[in-house]
Write a protein that holds these residues in place. Structure first.
Motif, short mmCIF file in Angstrom:
data_model
loop_
_atom_site.label_atom_id
_atom_site.label_comp_id
_atom_site.label_asym_id
_atom_site.label_seq_id
_atom_site.Cartn_x
_atom_site.Cartn_y
_atom_site.Cartn_z
N ARG A 20 0.83 -1.20 0.00
CA ARG A 20 0.00 0.00 0.00
C ARG A 20 0.87 1.26 0.00
O ARG A 20 0.58 2.23 -0.71
N LEU A 21 1.94 1.26 0.81
CA LEU A 21 2.86 2.40 0.82
C LEU A 21 3.47 2.61 -0.56
O LEU A 21 3.60 3.75 -1.03
N GLN A 24 0.86 4.00 -3.00
CA GLN A 24 0.59 5.41 -2.72
C GLN A 24 1.84 6.29 -2.88
O GLN A 24 1.79 7.48 -2.60
N GLN A 25 2.93 5.66 -3.32
CA GLN A 25 4.21 6.34 -3.48
C GLN A 25 4.65 7.06 -2.20
O GLN A 25 5.14 8.18 -2.23
N GLN A 26 4.47 6.37 -1.06
CA GLN A 26 4.81 6.93 0.23
C GLN A 26 6.00 6.25 0.92
O GLN A 26 6.41 6.66 1.99
N LEU A 27 6.54 5.20 0.29
CA LEU A 27 7.62 4.46 0.93
C LEU A 27 8.86 5.34 1.09
O LEU A 27 9.48 5.36 2.16
N ALA A 29 8.98 8.60 1.32
CA ALA A 29 8.70 9.63 2.33
C ALA A 29 8.80 9.05 3.74
O ALA A 29 9.33 9.70 4.65
N TYR A 30 8.31 7.82 3.91
CA TYR A 30 8.40 7.14 5.21
C TYR A 30 9.87 6.99 5.61
O TYR A 30 10.25 7.30 6.74
N ASP A 32 12.54 8.63 4.45
CA ASP A 32 13.18 9.94 4.64
C ASP A 32 12.83 10.54 5.99
O ASP A 32 13.67 11.19 6.62
N HIS A 159 12.72 -0.07 -1.79
CA HIS A 159 12.55 1.25 -2.41
C HIS A 159 13.64 1.50 -3.45
O HIS A 159 13.36 2.01 -4.54
#
Length: 168
Positions: A20-21, A24-27, A29-30, A32, A159
């Motif tokens: 899911r991360l 949502q292209q959030q991996l 950001a998580y 960082d 990532h």
């Protein structure tokens, strides 16, 4: 459904959260947010000193380390991020074993927690050769939160692979 090769041993529910991360292209950001800085250990000499300091703090009676260096071929050829070896040489009537630690060069540009985790892992092998409970207790002693950092390193590698596949 995306195959997560670095996370295959983890429960499916956890893998689904990671998927899911990614979706949502959030991996990135998580990662960082959790690991915003890069370490300053850039040369092989600095890496040797870094390892020696950790060994002196936690493993004084373990065998001495003769060589520590970044290895640019390590993750590609051996599918490993770090490697500990004992090279035996005959010197006269004696057999000498030299201990080496190789760290994948990808760790030159990572968070200090990731470098410490891989160094701690390889140093723990000086005392415990197998990945057993005693080994992981020693890792946790040398780096509190070892298991979370190892998991986050696996997220980082995932990532990194995703970013590489987009470029290719």
């Amino acid at each position: 459904m995306q195959h997560l090769k670095y996370l295959s041993a983890y429960p499916n529910t956890l893998q689904d959260k990671v998927r899911r991360l990614i979706a949502q292209q959030q991996l990135g950001a998580y990662l960082d947010a959790r690991y915003p800085s890069k370490h300053a250990v850039q040369s092989d000499r600095a890496l040797y000193d870094y390892c020696s300091d950790l060994k002196q703090e936690f493993l004084r009676v373990a065998p001495a380390i003769d060589k520590v260096f970044y290895d640019s071929k390590l993750d590609v050829l051996r599918h490993a991020l770090g490697l500990h070896t004992a090279i035996s040489r005959v010197q006269g009537a004696r057999l000498k074993a030299k201990k080496e630690i190789r760290i994948a060069s990808l760790f030159r540009d990572t968070a200090p927690e990731f470098l410490r985790m891989i160094v701690v892992h390889e140093l723990a092998h000086l005392k415990e050769s197998d990945h057993n409970k005693a080994f992981y207790r020693l890792c946790e002693l040398m780096q509190p939160g070892y298991h979370q950092i190892e998991f986050d390193l696996r997220l980082y590698l995932t990532h990194r692979d995703i970013a590489r596949s987009k470029v290719a």
